[in-house]
Write a protein that holds these residues in place. Sequence first.
Motif, PDB file in Angstrom:
ATOM      1  N   ARG A 288       0.832  -1.221   0.000  1.00 54.08           N
ATOM      2  CA  ARG A 288       0.000   0.000   0.000  1.00 54.08           C
ATOM      3  C   ARG A 288       0.865   1.271   0.000  1.00 54.08           C
ATOM      4  O   ARG A 288       0.503   2.265  -0.619  1.00 54.08           O
ATOM      5  N   LEU A 289       2.014   1.189   0.659  1.00 55.95           N
ATOM      6  CA  LEU A 289       2.931   2.346   0.632  1.00 55.95           C
ATOM      7  C   LEU A 289       3.429   2.595  -0.789  1.00 55.95           C
ATOM      8  O   LEU A 289       3.487   3.732  -1.244  1.00 55.95           O
ATOM      9  N   SER A 290       3.738   1.487  -1.481  1.00 57.84           N
ATOM     10  CA  SER A 290       4.258   1.636  -2.854  1.00 57.84           C
ATOM     11  C   SER A 290       3.181   2.215  -3.764  1.00 57.84           C
ATOM     12  O   SER A 290       3.485   2.821  -4.795  1.00 57.84           O
ATOM     13  N   GLU A 291       1.930   2.042  -3.375  1.00 57.74           N
ATOM     14  CA  GLU A 291       0.827   2.622  -4.163  1.00 57.74           C
ATOM     15  C   GLU A 291       0.543   4.080  -3.762  1.00 57.74           C
ATOM     16  O   GLU A 291      -0.367   4.702  -4.276  1.00 57.74           O
ATOM     17  N   CYS A 295      -0.346   4.578   5.704  1.00 60.10           N
ATOM     18  CA  CYS A 295      -0.662   3.320   6.386  1.00 60.10           C
ATOM     19  C   CYS A 295      -0.483   3.416   7.891  1.00 60.10           C
ATOM     20  O   CYS A 295       0.406   4.110   8.381  1.00 60.10           O
ATOM     21  N   GLY A 296      -1.319   2.667   8.618  1.00 56.15           N
ATOM     22  CA  GLY A 296      -1.187   2.532  10.062  1.00 56.15           C
ATOM     23  C   GLY A 296      -1.006   1.071  10.433  1.00 56.15           C
ATOM     24  O   GLY A 296      -1.563   0.194   9.765  1.00 56.15           O
ATOM     25  N   VAL A 297      -0.219   0.828  11.464  1.00 56.34           N
ATOM     26  CA  VAL A 297      -0.059  -0.539  11.971  1.00 56.34           C
ATOM     27  C   VAL A 297      -0.355  -0.533  13.458  1.00 56.34           C
ATOM     28  O   VAL A 297       0.221   0.257  14.212  1.00 56.34           O
ATOM     29  N   LEU A 298      -1.287  -1.413  13.859  1.00 59.21           N
ATOM     30  CA  LEU A 298      -1.595  -1.566  15.286  1.00 59.21           C
ATOM     31  C   LEU A 298      -0.878  -2.815  15.778  1.00 59.21           C
ATOM     32  O   LEU A 298      -1.207  -3.927  15.376  1.00 59.21           O
ATOM     33  N   SER A 323       2.362   5.052  10.254  1.00 60.53           N
ATOM     34  CA  SER A 323       2.269   5.217  11.714  1.00 60.53           C
ATOM     35  C   SER A 323       2.206   3.845  12.349  1.00 60.53           C
ATOM     36  O   SER A 323       1.248   3.104  12.126  1.00 60.53           O
ATOM     37  N   ILE A 324       3.240   3.526  13.110  1.00 58.48           N
ATOM     38  CA  ILE A 324       3.253   2.245  13.827  1.00 58.48           C
ATOM     39  C   ILE A 324       2.914   2.543  15.279  1.00 58.48           C
ATOM     40  O   ILE A 324       3.619   3.316  15.936  1.00 58.48           O
ATOM     41  N   GLN A 353      -4.871   5.702   5.666  1.00 59.59           N
ATOM     42  CA  GLN A 353      -5.893   5.237   4.719  1.00 59.59           C
ATOM     43  C   GLN A 353      -6.075   3.721   4.794  1.00 59.59           C
ATOM     44  O   GLN A 353      -7.142   3.197   4.487  1.00 59.59           O
ATOM     45  N   TYR A 354      -5.012   3.020   5.155  1.00 56.94           N
ATOM     46  CA  TYR A 354      -5.085   1.578   5.428  1.00 56.94           C
ATOM     47  C   TYR A 354      -4.521   1.330   6.815  1.00 56.94           C
ATOM     48  O   TYR A 354      -3.483   1.898   7.168  1.00 56.94           O
TER      49      TYR A 354
END
Length: 382
Positions: A288-291, A295-298, A323-324, A353-354
């Motif tokens: 998704r970053l390459s697109e 992005c967020g990671v929980l 954002s991690i 966004q994801y």
Amino acid sequence: MQKGNYPTKWWKLAGIASQTVDNLAKHPSILEAAAMIRQDQVVAFPTETVYGLAANALSDSASEQIFVAKGRPADNPLIVHIERRQTVDEFVDNIPKQAVKLMETFWPGPLTIILPAATHVSSVVTAHLSTVALRMPDHVLALAFLRACQLPLAAPSANRSGKPSPTTAEHVWHDLQGRIAGILDGGPTGIGVESTVIDMSTSVPTICRPGGISIEQLQHVLGDVSIDPAITEGVHPSLVGQTSVSRATPRSPGVKYGHYSPEGEMWLSTGESTAVMRKKIAEHMLLRLSEGYRCGVLTTDEGLDYFQGQLVHLPFKDQMRVSIVSAGDAQDLEGIARQLYAVLRQFDVVESQYIFAETFPERGMGAALMNRLRKAASGNVL
Ligand code: TXA
Ligand code: MG
């Protein structure tokens, strides 16, 4: 009530929450909030689970304002909060023995008990069901507020409908400022996810929503307990048009609505090991970053290094779009539950966004935690 144009008061009481219920019930701010309740206005207050939005449960016009302020569907009933056991008699004609046992064991505390409603109970509160939900919160400010009001208080969580429940007064302000009369600020709530809802109006008690009291604790007291199949799923299929999940109609109307969701598209990751679960997240995040997406990671404290390690070779501008966020120690499911909604709201602040989230074992508090995560992700699983 004028939408979005209400002078909302904010009473900061976090420092005095160590006082007794009796003392606090005479506090000028609480008396002022209670006077507003008696004038049919709505006021947010802290409980041990999440912040609630209170109205006089005996007044239809007051209770209706809760639905307006939250944007809540009218078919989703409200929990009646009470300060003393005797008040149950005003709402229920015959209290089953098993329900009395639950009240004795878990009240005050994060357990909402559904019982057959006496005929005079407001249909605004019950959303025209034949039952009523009752709960005695275990929070000194909530109990003092109830005592000052001298009324039972209908109260859902104090968020805009569909959003994560508020665990701080700031969350309430963000969602409802300008739409409600005031906020009693008692600092962050302790449990962080809502009360367990159990239906005691049927022969076998049924858990309609996992929460602050675990399924294991209820089984210990009641023996046989059934679990509403609707709660093990994501959003109810009638709303999302999915066919892959069972079509059980939930006992609690609220369970069928999308809830707790951040603005971004959220996905849960599973796997036979934590390593597999994290690898899946990393792959999707990098894609998704390459697109070009944010992005967020929980994750948990234990996962931070792994995810940060995935970013080191990326250009700085790509790193800036991730954002991690840790929800706490992976071994401490109570701690993660306490942080969950604040973390979900954090992803909105950074406009992810994801969002890709780790999953947790469904024991103890893990059942409520996973129920909320599945709903936040609308059932999406990587
Ligand atoms: O911890 C909590 O329970 C918080 C704090 C503020 O007390 N309140 C809360 O309320 O979470 P709310 O409205 O967000 O969620 C109440 C849930 C909804 O799913 C609703 O459908 C269900 O309880 N409920 C209420 N009355 C019911 C009834 N008579 N029968 C079945 N479900 C009911
Ligand atoms: Mg709610």
